[in-house]
Write an enzyme that holds these catalytic residues in place. Structure first.
Site, mmCIF file in Angstrom:
data_model
loop_
_atom_site.group_PDB
_atom_site.id
_atom_site.type_symbol
_atom_site.label_atom_id
_atom_site.label_comp_id
_atom_site.label_asym_id
_atom_site.label_seq_id
_atom_site.Cartn_x
_atom_site.Cartn_y
_atom_site.Cartn_z
ATOM 1 N N GLY A 123 -38.465 19.415 62.738
ATOM 2 C CA GLY A 123 -39.041 20.169 61.643
ATOM 3 C C GLY A 123 -40.444 20.641 61.950
ATOM 4 N N GLU A 126 -42.585 26.245 59.052
ATOM 5 C CA GLU A 126 -42.784 26.191 57.605
ATOM 6 C C GLU A 126 -42.868 27.611 57.056
ATOM 7 O OE1 GLU A 126 -46.145 23.830 56.552
ATOM 8 O OE2 GLU A 126 -45.425 22.032 57.606
ATOM 9 N N ALA A 129 -46.052 28.732 58.425
ATOM 10 C CA ALA A 129 -46.407 28.277 59.769
ATOM 11 C C ALA A 129 -45.220 28.445 60.700
ATOM 12 C CB ALA A 129 -46.852 26.818 59.744
ATOM 13 N N SER A 131 -45.099 30.875 64.420
ATOM 14 C CA SER A 131 -45.808 30.911 65.697
ATOM 15 C C SER A 131 -47.179 30.242 65.565
ATOM 16 C CB SER A 131 -45.973 32.353 66.173
ATOM 17 O OG SER A 131 -44.702 32.952 66.405
ATOM 18 N N ARG A 269 -9.444 51.218 77.742
ATOM 19 C CA ARG A 269 -9.556 52.272 76.740
ATOM 20 C C ARG A 269 -9.364 53.646 77.376
ATOM 21 N NH1 ARG A 269 -9.003 54.410 71.765
ATOM 22 N NH2 ARG A 269 -10.888 55.447 70.959
ATOM 23 N N GLN A 337 -21.725 49.934 71.662
ATOM 24 C CA GLN A 337 -21.538 51.377 71.820
ATOM 25 C C GLN A 337 -20.301 51.672 72.664
ATOM 26 O OE1 GLN A 337 -23.607 53.296 70.163
ATOM 27 N NE2 GLN A 337 -22.734 55.269 70.754
ATOM 28 N N GLY A 341 -16.039 52.327 67.408
ATOM 29 C CA GLY A 341 -15.747 51.791 66.080
ATOM 30 C C GLY A 341 -15.313 50.340 66.115
ATOM 31 N N GLU A 364 -37.863 30.004 69.370
ATOM 32 C CA GLU A 364 -38.555 29.341 70.492
ATOM 33 C C GLU A 364 -39.713 30.183 71.012
ATOM 34 O OE1 GLU A 364 -38.085 26.365 72.048
ATOM 35 O OE2 GLU A 364 -36.108 25.671 71.433
#
Length: 382
Positions: A123, A126, A129, A131, A269, A337, A341, A364
């Site tokens: 932990g 925050e 808080a 970076s 394709r 891309q 679709g 990170e």
């Protein structure tokens, strides 16, 4: 991967096979339901993945950062949520206990963490808080032989799984020369006053377990202090570079997964009577994707080798994190891309990588933080 030893090649191949046969088939459903598959976590534990970079005498596999990175990269190809579960379980869960814990803390906590029978969170972040961890507002005061903790954390990985044992939290425990003294304290899950809030509804890494945490007069014994009082933030920074290398490895896995998927799709394709892969534009796109994977892999390998040799690697870790995170995001965009679709449909892995990969430029240490680290290594002040 020409620079790998035979043992490293075998490890990478083993985890790659596990990723293809066990992890990939469940990835879509886990992502759709925002559910961490605990059976997959259990199997990773049985394979010894959570113990890879730890000495055998504490229950680990006797490996190093390179070994961990190879496993994370292989998993990241097919499921970033599972890969980050391993990365955080090692770098943020078990490593602080191994590095800074007392003998009693190690003996009590490491066996289950390294076997994958338990997970732990860290932990740090925050609401005010991230970076700027020096802006930490969570506090811990001594009272009657206990730490009394008040505050809130956010974006905490592995903090609410069925096997989460504890979280290690950073908290302000005093002041010296006008500066906050930040310590790290182990808070077991189930501690009165400690609440694991409902999970986030995230853009990506949907199967990764991530929660906000709140502490209202949460009490733990004084001996739950992890490391020296007032050194909590400094201790975290000392292992942060390793985490950046591990995230770079995850990013390379994601970038390679996108390349593999896009290459196979382009070959199958048909567009205007010919395979998409015969079109120069598609070929150039895939070639750039391949170059990104190669370059980013060299960067994280170099950083890991330096660390494992006991040499300075902070700048190289930042470079690896920067280059690999951008490679993952760029390859995810290009792969989507190529798919057209279909790339917009969640059933295709590239769509999941497109959503997942953005956090690789944030978690990170953001891209901007990596640039700051590199600039400072160049001797640029400010």
């Amino acid at each position: 991967m020409t620079d790998l030893t035979e043992e490293e090649r075998e490890l990478a191949a083993m985890v790659r096979d596990f990723a293809d046969t066990v992890v990939a088939p469940q990835a879509y459903e886990a992502d759709r339901t925002h559910t961490l598959n605990m059976d997959v976590v259990r199997q990773m534990g049985e394979l010894g993945l959570f113990g890879l970079p730890f000495p055998e005498e504490v229950g680990g596999q006797g490996g190093d950062l390179m070994a961990l990175g190879l496993a994370i990269e292989a998993l990241g190809r097919v499921d970033q949520s599972i890969a980050i579960t391993l990365e955080a379980g090692v770098s943020l869960g078990a490593m602080p206990v191994f590095r800074f814990g007392t003998d009693a803390q190690r003996e009590a906590l490491l066996p289950d963490l390294l076997a994958g029978r338990a997970l732990a969170g860290f932990g740090l972040t925050e609401p005010e808080a991230g970076s700027d961890a020096g802006a930490t507002r969570t506090t811990a005061r001594r009272e009657g032989g206990e730490w009394v903790i008040n505050g809130a954390k956010q974006f905490i990985t592995n903090s609410g799984t069925p096997i989460t044992r504890f979280v290690t939290v950073t908290a302000v425990t005093g002041e010296r020369d006008g500066r906050k003294q930040i310590s790290t304290i182990i808070v077991p899950n189930g501690t009165p006053g400690f609440t694991v809030e409902p999970p986030y509804d995230k853009l990506g890494w949907r199967a990764s377990d991530t929660h906000p945490l709140t502490f209202v007069d949460a009490r733990v014994p004084e001996e739950n202090l992890l490391g020296e009082e007032g050194r909590g933030f400094a201790n975290f920074l000392s292992i942060l570079d390793e985490g950046r290398v591990a995230i770079a490895a995850l990013s390379v896995g994601a970038a390679e997964g996108c390349l593999e998927q896009a290459t196979a799709y382009a070959r199958s394709r048909t567009v205007f009577g010919a395979a998409l892969s015969t079109r120069q534009n598609a070929q150039f796109t895939l070639a750039r994707m391949r170059a990104r994977v190669h370059t980013a892999r060299l960067a994280w390998h170099h950083a890991a080798r330096l660390r494992d040799a006991g040499k300075p690697f902070g700048e190289e870790a930042a470079i690896a994190k920067l280059v690999a995170g951008e490679a993952a995001m760029d390859n995810a965009r290009d792969a989507t891309q190529i798919f057209g679709g279909n790339g917009f449909m969640d059933e295709f892995p590239v769509a999941r990588h497109y959503r997942d990969s953005k956090i690789l430029e944030i978690g990170e240490g953001t891209t901007e933080v990596q640039l700051l680290v590199i600039a400072r290594a160049l001797g640029l002040a400010g």
